[in-house]
Design an enzyme around this catalytic site. Structure first.
Site, PDB file in Angstrom:
ATOM      1  N   ASP A 150      -9.578  -6.729  -5.385  1.00  0.00           N
ATOM      2  CA  ASP A 150      -8.881  -5.728  -4.752  1.00  0.00           C
ATOM      3  C   ASP A 150      -8.758  -4.537  -5.723  1.00  0.00           C
ATOM      4  O   ASP A 150      -8.605  -4.655  -6.834  1.00  0.00           O
ATOM      5  CB  ASP A 150      -7.336  -6.166  -4.365  1.00  0.00           C
ATOM      6  N   GLY A 204      25.069 -29.453 -19.887  1.00  0.00           N
ATOM      7  CA  GLY A 204      24.849 -30.879 -20.308  1.00  0.00           C
ATOM      8  C   GLY A 204      23.771 -30.839 -21.469  1.00  0.00           C
ATOM      9  O   GLY A 204      23.148 -30.156 -21.639  1.00  0.00           O
ATOM     10  N   ARG A 215       8.470 -25.318 -22.164  1.00  0.00           N
ATOM     11  CA  ARG A 215       8.410 -25.078 -23.469  1.00  0.00           C
ATOM     12  C   ARG A 215       9.378 -25.877 -24.135  1.00  0.00           C
ATOM     13  O   ARG A 215      10.224 -25.471 -25.064  1.00  0.00           O
ATOM     14  CB  ARG A 215       8.624 -23.436 -23.537  1.00  0.00           C
TER      15      ARG A 215
HETATM   16  O1  LIG Z   1     -15.496   5.165  -5.570  1.00  0.00           O
HETATM   17  C1  LIG Z   1     -15.337   4.026  -4.643  1.00  0.00           C
HETATM   18  N1  LIG Z   1     -13.838   3.487  -4.740  1.00  0.00           N
HETATM   19  C2  LIG Z   1     -13.581   2.323  -3.609  1.00  0.00           C
HETATM   20  C3  LIG Z   1     -14.584   2.024  -2.836  1.00  0.00           C
HETATM   21  C4  LIG Z   1     -14.324   0.704  -1.780  1.00  0.00           C
HETATM   22  O2  LIG Z   1     -12.860   0.682  -1.477  1.00  0.00           O
HETATM   23  C5  LIG Z   1     -12.748  -0.205  -1.042  1.00  0.00           C
HETATM   24  C6  LIG Z   1     -11.284  -0.859  -1.786  1.00  0.00           C
HETATM   25  O3  LIG Z   1     -10.603  -1.615  -0.835  1.00  0.00           O
HETATM   26  P1  LIG Z   1     -10.249  -3.108  -0.784  1.00  0.00           P
HETATM   27  O4  LIG Z   1      -9.997  -3.488  -2.392  1.00  0.00           O
HETATM   28  O5  LIG Z   1      -9.141  -3.429  -0.169  1.00  0.00           O
HETATM   29  O6  LIG Z   1     -11.179  -4.067  -0.185  1.00  0.00           O
HETATM   30  P2  LIG Z   1     -11.931  -3.879   1.138  1.00  0.00           P
HETATM   31  O7  LIG Z   1     -12.872  -2.788   1.449  1.00  0.00           O
HETATM   32  O8  LIG Z   1     -10.746  -3.819   2.356  1.00  0.00           O
HETATM   33  O9  LIG Z   1     -12.597  -5.420   1.196  1.00  0.00           O
HETATM   34  P3  LIG Z   1     -12.084  -6.744   1.101  1.00  0.00           P
HETATM   35  O10 LIG Z   1     -12.240  -7.543   2.471  1.00  0.00           O
HETATM   36  O11 LIG Z   1     -12.405  -7.190  -0.185  1.00  0.00           O
HETATM   37  O12 LIG Z   1     -10.428  -6.479   1.374  1.00  0.00           O
HETATM   38  C7  LIG Z   1     -13.863  -1.310  -1.542  1.00  0.00           C
HETATM   39  O13 LIG Z   1     -14.548  -1.816  -0.275  1.00  0.00           O
HETATM   40  C8  LIG Z   1     -14.474  -0.477  -2.464  1.00  0.00           C
HETATM   41  O14 LIG Z   1     -15.951  -1.011  -2.592  1.00  0.00           O
HETATM   42  C9  LIG Z   1     -15.778   2.490  -2.921  1.00  0.00           C
HETATM   43  O15 LIG Z   1     -16.709   2.246  -2.315  1.00  0.00           O
HETATM   44  N2  LIG Z   1     -16.168   3.482  -3.836  1.00  0.00           N
END
Ligand SMILES: O=c1[nH]cc([C@@H]2O[C@H](COP(=O)(O)OP(=O)(O)OP(=O)(O)O)[C@@H](O)[C@H]2O)c(=O)[nH]1
Length: 675
Positions: free
Chosen positions: A130, A563, A580
């Site tokens: 993400d 206790g 721990r």
């Molecule tokens: O410079 C760039 N910055 C970001 C990106 C692209 O942005 C998305 C980020 O979104 P996310 O992490 O939620 O991912 P999704 O595309 O929704 O795919 P998931 O199925 O994994 O949730 C990501 O695609 C980056 O590549 C970019 O391209 N350039």
């Protein structure tokens, strides 16, 4: 037009396959950009890729950029986009990267669960990621429409921002038709500075359509590259996947370096090929990433990739390679004997620790958190200290990365605000003060401790401490509260890992034995709304828990009962927790405690243990090994020792999760017939 030219220059996402929700395909290693990256990473990754070749690897992402990047190292994987909605409550995370990591984890776990239930074959490994952008304490994800993209981009205009990508690598195992998962996660931060953007350029860019599926509303790899003045850190991390860090993690998981090759490791990049030259499955069975085989791990923490083993929490305190030999101009590793960097670093370690302790005690980080930027003289006046002494202390903290120093004065680093200010949510202040007041004096008597093989409480404090709170030294309210504050800060830091290492949703009641201020209990009831937790601890502890309770949190499902767990009956519960505790006690005391728990625990119910799990050779992680030098009566244990211990007391299906953070977790279920 200029825009189009940039687009053509670097656009790996274009031309790649678009993937619908139901898509699940095998991607071959022969991707177009594999040549360059495959060459770079393939050397060190070859053995790892070999191992992964026989596994079913799934990328839980619809991002074409992530597919492209992973494909480029020659990894074979299927794509199953996650259905997890990115709706986690951002304000419940102490830092943005924790939010990104958790979202990545949930994306991957959703796919792992779905495939386990719906498909014939459970995947072996699921990868989730993400990417988020943070600016002015705001988290930006993908814009929902053009106006939203406008809001994001104008916020970024003319400023530096951070791009975080959280990554989760989920190892799956299907046992008795139940899915078992082990999660390794990490994050990477890259700083990006935008030029001042005119309204015209902004709208032209938005109308290109590029911002819509990109975190922060721009694609650095394409037209968005025009907006950027500089990038500090991993470029691919901005694009959506921190490849370098990922490769290091894989190597770390599957091929921890053996002792004799330590000097070949280059710490801040993919390990060089020599690291693995003598490795074979026989001598280093790495089919399970659970056990750590090597003498030293590259970086077992979840911290930023530039965070070092000697770093007290900040990403820029001490660079990891400060302890390691460096590559010379010809790409050859310098003989470590020529310059003993690591030894010098260790030699200076006590100075660094003490600087941190003193700055914390004098509340320097609290002051700077409240005041922003201050000159040394202003700090000195407020903390009632000499100007020259304060200036030296502030410079030392800046050198260690705890503070930032500019012409305007000194200010806190991000980690100082998060971890060192005493009033912050994740503050380690209590543990730092305990380290200075209690551990430091004990460690000054280490030589006697080693010679005599005993704790040095008598020498350090003039007191014996067979039982912490029964010794007159601990009768003092101040000492008690200091100890509790230390335990509280560690418990808060580790609670999330412990609470989420396993799915505990099947349990309705839990009893945290020696749960102190209830920090873990409070985390557990947030995570599992149907769970009620009783914290069971000594009367002296329970009497002091009130001012450690969270203000805005619903704590009703947490109750406190006093206790002595060695002597008294403890409350009935579906799940007993020892966090721990075990490492502190003799085998005899552990026998008493585990026998009682075993008797109290009904068949099918469970025991959750949180401890630092040592590797097979019992020399990693160093934190646990160094803790042993305190010469308490107890000892640290390895994974197999914990497993054996739990099995001895009637617990079965013992699972161990190495969290990669401060505490690891062990879960065992009470067998049907008692021992
Ligand atoms: O410079 C760039 N910055 C970001 C990106 C692209 O942005 C998305 C980020 O979104 P996310 O992490 O939620 O991912 P999704 O595309 O929704 O795919 P998931 O199925 O994994 O949730 C990501 O695609 C980056 O590549 C970019 O391209 N350039």
């Amino acid at each position: 037009m200029r825009m189009r030219a940039v687009w053509r220059l670097w656009s790996p996402g274009r031309g790649s396959r678009s993937v619908g929700d139901s898509a699940r395909r095998r991607i071959n290693a022969s991707c177009p950009r594999a040549a360059y990256l495959g060459l770079l990473a393939g050397m060190a990754l070859k053995p790892v890729l070999g191992k992964l070749g026989s596994k079913r690897v799934v990328l839980a992402s619809a991002s074409p950029r992530r597919q492209e990047i992973l494909c480029s190292v020659g990894l074979r994987f299927e794509v199953v986009p996650s259905w997890f909605k990115e709706t986690l409550e951002k304000s419940s995370f102490a830092t943005p990267y924790k939010y990104a990591i958790e979202t990545a984890k949930q994306k991957a776990l959703e796919v792992a669960n779905r495939m386990h239930v719906k498909h014939l074959r459970t995947p072996d490994i699921v990868i989730g990621a993400d990417t988020i952008v943070t600016v002015d304490e705001h988290i930006l994800e993908k814009p929902i429409d053009k106006q939203d993209a406008y809001r994001m981009l104008s916020r970024l205009s003319g400023k530096e921002h951070s791009v975080f990508t959280g990554v989760a690598i989920v190892h799956c195992n299907s046992k008795d038709n139940r899915l078992e998962t082990e999660v390794t996660d990490f994050y990477e931060e890259t700083k990006v500075k935008f030029a001042d953007l005119s309204e015209e350029l902004l709208w032209e860019y938005i109308h290109s359509g590029e911002p819509m599926d990109k975190a922060g509303g721009y694609g650095i790899q394409a037209l968005g590259g025009m907006l950027v003045e500089y990038v500090h850190g991993d470029f691919l991390n901005v694009v959506g996947f921190p490849l370098n860090h990922f490769c290091k993690k894989l190597v770390e998981l599957y091929y921890p370096p053996p002792k004799h090759t330590i000097h070949h490791i280059k710490h801040d990049s993919i390990p060089s090929v020599e690291t693995f030259e003598n490795l074979s499955d026989e001598e280093n069975d790495s089919s399970s990433p659970l056990q750590y085989k090597g003498a030293i791990k590259l970086d077992r923490s979840k911290t930023h990739s530039s965070g070092g083993v000697c770093s007290p929490g900040s990403s820029n305190i001490i660079k990891p390679n400060c302890m390691m030999p460096v590559e010379n101009q010809n790409g050859v590793m310098e003989n470590p004997d020529k310059f003993p960097s690591k030894i010098l670093e260790l030699l200076d370690g006590f100075r660094a620790s003490k600087a941190l302790f003193v700055a914390s005690k004098l509340k320097v980080f609290d002051l700077l958190k409240n005041k922003g930027v201050l000159q040394a003289v202003d700090v000195a006046n407020t903390i009632n200290s000499s100007v020259c002494g304060t200036e030296r202390l502030l410079d030392a903290c800046a050198a260690l990365g705890l503070l930032e120093k500019t012409l305007q004065g000194y200010s806190n680093s991000d980690s100082a605000n998060i971890y060192l200010a005493s009033d912050s949510e994740d503050s380690l202040h209590g543990y730092i003060i305990h380290s200075d007041d209690h551990l430091w004096p004990l460690f000054t008597h280490l030589e006697s401790a080693v010679k005599e093989g005993t704790m040095q409480n008598y020498r350090a404090f003039g007191k014996k401490s067979e039982n912490l709170f029964q010794d007159s030294y601990y009768q003092s309210m101040e000492v008690k509260q200091r100890f509790m504050a230390a335990m509280h800060s560690i418990a808060k830091l580790t609670a999330k890992d412990v609470a989420t290492a396993f799915d505990l949703s099947q349990f309705r009641s839990a009893c945290d034995l020696g749960g102190c201020t209830g920090a873990l209990a409070n985390e557990l009831v947030q995570k599992y709304p149907n769970l009620k937790v009783t914290v069971f601890d000594l009367p002296e502890v329970i009497a002091n828990v009130s001012h450690f309770q969270p203000v805005r949190q619903h704590t009703a499902p947490v109750t406190f009962t006093s206790g002595d767990f060695f002597k008294d009956n403890f409350p009935e519960a579906d799940l007993y927790i020892l966090s721990r505790i075990l490492h502190d006690w003799t085998d005899e005391k552990i026998h008493m405690l585990l026998s009682k728990i075993s008797a109290a625990c009904k068949p099918g119910n469970a025991l959750l243990v949180a401890e630092i799990v040592l590797n097979k050779e019992k020399i990693y992680p160093p934190r646990a090994v160094l803790q042993s030098l305190s010469m308490t009566e107890g000892k640290q244990r390895s994974a197999s020792e914990y497993k054996q211990l739990l099995e001895k007391y009637g617990f079965t299906s013992v699972q161990i999760k190495i969290t990669g953070n401060f505490l690891d977790t062990i879960l065992g279920f009470r067998k049907l017939s008692s021992h």
